[in-house]
Design an enzyme around this catalytic site. Structure first.
Site, PDB file in Angstrom:
ATOM      1  N   GLU A 277      -3.579  -1.298   1.497  1.00 23.72           N
ATOM      2  CA  GLU A 277      -4.675  -1.234   0.536  1.00 23.72           C
ATOM      3  C   GLU A 277      -5.061   0.213   0.259  1.00 23.72           C
ATOM      4  OE1 GLU A 277      -8.637  -1.509   1.951  1.00 23.72           O
ATOM      5  OE2 GLU A 277      -8.785  -0.452   0.044  1.00 23.72           O
TER       6      GLU A 277
ATOM      7  N   ARG B  19      -4.179   4.838   9.799  1.00 22.05           N
ATOM      8  CA  ARG B  19      -4.681   4.906   8.434  1.00 22.05           C
ATOM      9  C   ARG B  19      -6.193   5.064   8.323  1.00 22.05           C
ATOM     10  NH1 ARG B  19      -5.170  -0.561   5.666  1.00 22.05           N
ATOM     11  NH2 ARG B  19      -5.983  -1.896   7.282  1.00 22.05           N
ATOM     12  N   HIS B  20      -6.882   5.242   9.442  1.00 18.30           N
ATOM     13  CA  HIS B  20      -8.330   5.400   9.394  1.00 18.30           C
ATOM     14  C   HIS B  20      -8.749   6.830   9.698  1.00 18.30           C
ATOM     15  CE1 HIS B  20      -8.326   0.960   9.685  1.00 18.30           C
ATOM     16  NE2 HIS B  20      -9.452   1.074   9.001  1.00 18.30           N
TER      17      HIS B  20
ATOM     18  N   GLU C  27     -16.598   4.495  11.916  1.00 16.92           N
ATOM     19  CA  GLU C  27     -15.857   3.376  12.476  1.00 16.92           C
ATOM     20  C   GLU C  27     -15.008   3.894  13.627  1.00 16.92           C
ATOM     21  OE1 GLU C  27     -13.156   0.086  10.250  1.00 16.92           O
ATOM     22  OE2 GLU C  27     -14.208   1.504   8.964  1.00 16.92           O
TER      23      GLU C  27
ATOM     24  N   ARG D 206     -17.205   7.245   7.269  1.00 20.97           N
ATOM     25  CA  ARG D 206     -17.212   5.941   7.941  1.00 20.97           C
ATOM     26  C   ARG D 206     -17.271   6.139   9.456  1.00 20.97           C
ATOM     27  NH1 ARG D 206     -14.572   2.545   3.776  1.00 20.97           N
ATOM     28  NH2 ARG D 206     -15.699   3.336   1.943  1.00 20.97           N
TER      29      ARG D 206
ATOM     30  N   ARG E 289      -4.724   8.076   1.521  1.00 19.11           N
ATOM     31  CA  ARG E 289      -3.803   6.928   1.568  1.00 19.11           C
ATOM     32  C   ARG E 289      -2.821   6.957   0.410  1.00 19.11           C
ATOM     33  NH1 ARG E 289      -7.078   1.543   3.585  1.00 19.11           N
ATOM     34  NH2 ARG E 289      -7.849   2.439   5.551  1.00 19.11           N
TER      35      ARG E 289
ATOM     36  N   SER F  90     -10.352  -0.894  -3.311  1.00 19.03           N
ATOM     37  CA  SER F  90     -11.076  -2.148  -3.288  1.00 19.03           C
ATOM     38  C   SER F  90     -12.084  -2.061  -4.423  1.00 19.03           C
ATOM     39  CB  SER F  90     -11.776  -2.260  -1.932  1.00 19.03           C
ATOM     40  OG  SER F  90     -12.100  -3.596  -1.697  1.00 19.03           O
TER      41      SER F  90
END
Lengths: 541, 541
Positions: B464, B321-322, B315, B313, B515, B467
């Site tokens: 989370e 948490r990323h 991002e 990712r 996670r 998903s």
């Protein structure tokens, strides 16, 4: 629903137009709407226009499964359709593999993964002629839910895996409250880009009677269909088994599974054959191997580690055995005094894999063999280990002219494989003590002869599946060897630093999963054992 | 050997100079030569300059282990050093965790992974004062081979995991033929970039008595040392366990493991947050998820599939948490009539993981808990499933102002986690039926209320971890939804085409491995559970 869908698609088309004004989007939407209309017509055609059809509620194309309800219905697996189930009314979900209408009857072959069964829809008290016509018109590869009676057959059905039973979708000595039904759960388009039966035909049999075989690119372009063949189903179930056997064997030996990063900051081995990634404001690379990280884990006291993951090679090689992305089964372990402890650990793991495949995947091996015949895979216990010099001597004896410190060419590897097979009757062996000059800088030199090294390759059917070595665990010697190889020390600083704070002697190797599967099964192209292969010319699907 | 190494390094330096003329390379070689000289001096200092040292053959820095010989010597694991081994002479290989000289004695703590034992070298009939001095001078983190007598101790050694025995490297009621020895297998540099004991100190205890804790970046920069701590050893053994439990559970349920490509030709979900790769003469992308390939496998009749692999990712999120690269545990399966079959399959898998961790990894959980205390992880069987509207109602009751179709913010997720924990006493639950507007285009709409969808998230301790959804398995509806989301149909053509030839209803989800580990253990940063984490600011080691 079909009508709603048509309308929905049209509305979507309007929306798309007003929003983006893109002609292409509009065209697509129109196409979708047209298709929906066609499908509605198809459903209307086959379904009860005839109000007098007494069976009209027992077939058709129902609403898409959108989780409208929790049905309390048991679906029986095709594989379980055996004479024990005779005279039972069951539900099954399967694909329509073939369908053949014959007078008032329609024979369907229903397929579920590697298994298939014959089903008969015949006009009678429970099945109307409209129902039979509907069944006969279902497109191949559509998925259907069928309620039918399991019947023993007198004569084995040779063309199906379930040879002793047949499904009857008709009334036949039934209680009057019992139904037989057939519904299309997912409709396939009428024209398939390739035919499954053409995909499983053995090479060379294509020309007889004008029957086709399908070339590899067409198959890979339509991989979703190609993967449905019995051969593909068998190959990838076996591949799943290789991974499981690999991990279970190592876990039992006390290995720890590790996860290593694929995006790395520096290309460790000189930067050739490495993919570059844009990484925010800088550049990074895709790891060509998890080796440096495996070694760091050894320096971090994990003692014995393995990992299973993608490995990337930006090599412009368009051969039967090269991929730009493949799956590496990697092992690294600390040893006590001699790197042969490592070789033994790896060869034993391979032997456990071979035994597991032989014992648990015989059906898959046989299935693949039907399309691609090959000799059963032979291996010895313990594994044969030859020294490089012995290999070279065997090749020279066979007329090959090569130097002591020369690397093996691919044809020579193949030839040596054949010579080894003849002499030792094994398809798997280790070639140990490669010349130092042909190995990477981190390879531990032989302590007794500086021309050689503590390194090895492993071969299956004469092709390399693993390359490995005792690694240098001393920062000083590693620095010397890197300089000797003209490697920029700055780029491997963190690698070398890993060995400055106490590092045990260790070694390991990386196995190519696809090659193991290809060679174990005696296949001839690595793309057959990669679900979605990547090579310099293929990035899709 | 040391002398040769010095000479070798000097020669290398000459070579490097004449070959490349690079000052840097030369400087590095000089540095290496200097270091080698220093080490030679160290060895000379500590080793028998004194010809009268009667024990001189029983300690020292031997040749690097280069597989010179196959020693028939059993090395006992530190964990196995228990009173049953009392009065046996054994060999052990371990790190020098600490060393403390005290008059004529030297106490060493020898460490092997999570286990350690005390060893005593004392001047006596077998150990000379030079030998004791040598032992006292071994740098921390060096790896040593020790031959010693196992002795029961009267008083438990509280500071070691092996509390009931001690190793005696001295003569003590021994047969005269028996030796005790200590050799350095791999010497650590004298200055460590960080101290292990500082790395395992609980947060907040650093300031007392001026003792330090080490900040995360320093630890990650020196990950090879940081991973040696008992906490890290426990975390990554547990992580290895999570993967194994995940796969074993699914294999038992009939799932097939698949390998999906990480280099893909098109960014499926609009192209945001995706890394670009140079691919020969074109560009490619790193897969943000294996989802499209999992679905293609379902369309290809594999029925139930899973994969474990890296997910990327791009991002620019710098949070606890990323990560830009993490490990996805992915599941996809065909279902019969309702996507709750999928939810049940996934939640049961999670429950099997939680149970497996609780039953098989209690030591690891306790070990991590010493440094990072947390409440034991609570879960229900069967798993709690709440609908989105129920979740929103609970939040509103707690004073949160939010719309029906609004997505949950991270703080609201956390708050809802706390509310659920209070009400239901579980740290794991499913939130089902998300608003359609906040989910990707391929999500199946709710058949009864078009505001909602057949999709779900799963949470651990209010964060989370998964998903998922029922996916649209109909090409026409998929096209409509893609147009609605303004997605370029050309780019997802092969994806949509996968559903044209019969596709069963199916669903699945992707779990973030890091996670799961972080939240199960109640940790607060995902970097703690990623061996070599990648984030926008970290690409090394």
């Amino acid at each position: 629903m079909t009508k709603d869908a048509v309308q929905g698609a049209a509305e979507e088309a309007d929306q798309a137009q007003s929003k983006k004004g893109l002609k292409k989007q509009q065209k697509e939407a129109e196409k979708a709407a047209k298709k929906a209309e066609k499908q509605a017509k198809l459903a209307a055609d086959t379904q009860s226009t005839d109000e007098d059809d007494f069976a009209k509620d027992r077939y058709g194309v129902p609403q898409m499964v959108q989780s409208q309800q929790k049905l309390d219905r048991v679906l029986v697996r095709v594989q379980k359709l055996t004479p024990e189930k005779a005279d039972q009314l069951i539900w099954v979900r399967a694909r329509v593999h073939t369908s053949r209408a014959k007078g008032k009857q329609c024979f369907l072959v229903l397929r579920q993964q590697q298994f298939n069964v014959q089903a008969l829809v015949a006009v009678g008290e429970r099945a109307s002629k409209q129902m039979v016509k509907f069944a006969a018109n279902i497109n191949k590869e559509s998925i259907v839910d069928v309620e039918a009676m399991v019947r023993k057959v007198e004569q084995k059905i040779e063309s199906c895996t379930q040879q002793d039973v047949e499904l009857h979708i008709e009334r036949f000595n039934l209680e009057s409250t019992v139904n037989v039904e057939i519904f299309v759960i997912s409709q396939a388009e009428p024209r398939l880009p390739l035919q499954l039966e053409d995909c499983v035909r053995p090479d060379g049999e294509g020309d007889e009677d004008g029957r086709a075989t399908v070339n590899q690119d067409t198959r890979l372009d339509n991989r979703v269909i190609d993967l449905r063949t019995t051969t593909s189903q068998a190959i990838f179930r076996l591949q799943s088994g290789v991974c499981q056997l690999f991990r279970d064997t190592l876990t039992n030996k006390g290995f720890v599974e590790i996860q290593t990063p694929k995006i790395i900051s520096a290309a460790s081995e000189g930067g050739a054959n490495v993919f570059t990634v844009s990484y925010f404001k800088t550049s990074a690379y895709l790891a060509q191997s998890p080796q440096l990280y495996k070694q760091m884990c050894i320096c971090a006291d994990f003692d014995k580690v393995f990992c299973v993951g993608p490995v990337f090679r930006a090599e412009d090689s368009n051969t039967h055995r090269h991929l730009t992305e493949f799956v590496g089964l990697d092992i690294e372990l600390a040893f006590n005094y001699h790197y042969h402890e490592v070789i033994e650990s790896i060869t034993d793991t391979m032997v456990q894999i071979f035994k597991g495949l032989r014992d648990k995947f015989q059906t898959e091996i046989q299935t693949v063999g039907k399309q691609y015949p090959s000799e059963p895979f032979r291996f010895l216990e313990p594994t044969l280990r030859l020294e490089y010099t012995e290999g070279v001597a065997m090749l020279r004896e066979a007329g090959v002219d090569m130097g002591d410190e020369e690397d093996l060419s691919t044809p020579n590897e193949k030839l040596l494989g054949r010579l080894v097979k003849e002499k030792y009757d094994t398809d798997f062996y280790v070639l140990d003590k490669y010349p130092l000059a042909v190995r990477p800088f981190y390879t531990m030199p032989d302590p007794n002869d500086k021309k050689y090294s503590n390194s090895y390759d492993m071969f299956m059917r004469g092709e390399e599946i693993l390359s490995g070595a005792q690694r240098i665990h001393d920062a000083q010697l590693l620095t010397e060897r890197a300089i000797h190889h003209n490697i920029d020390l700055e780029k491997i600083k963190s690698y070398i630093d890993s060995f400055r704070y106490g590092a045990p002697p260790h070694g390991g190797g990386g196995i190519g999963l696809e090659r193991v599967c290809m060679l174990y099964l005696g296949l001839h192209n690595v793309r057959q054992v990669s679900m979605f292969p990547r090579d310099p010319k293929r990035l899709t699907p």
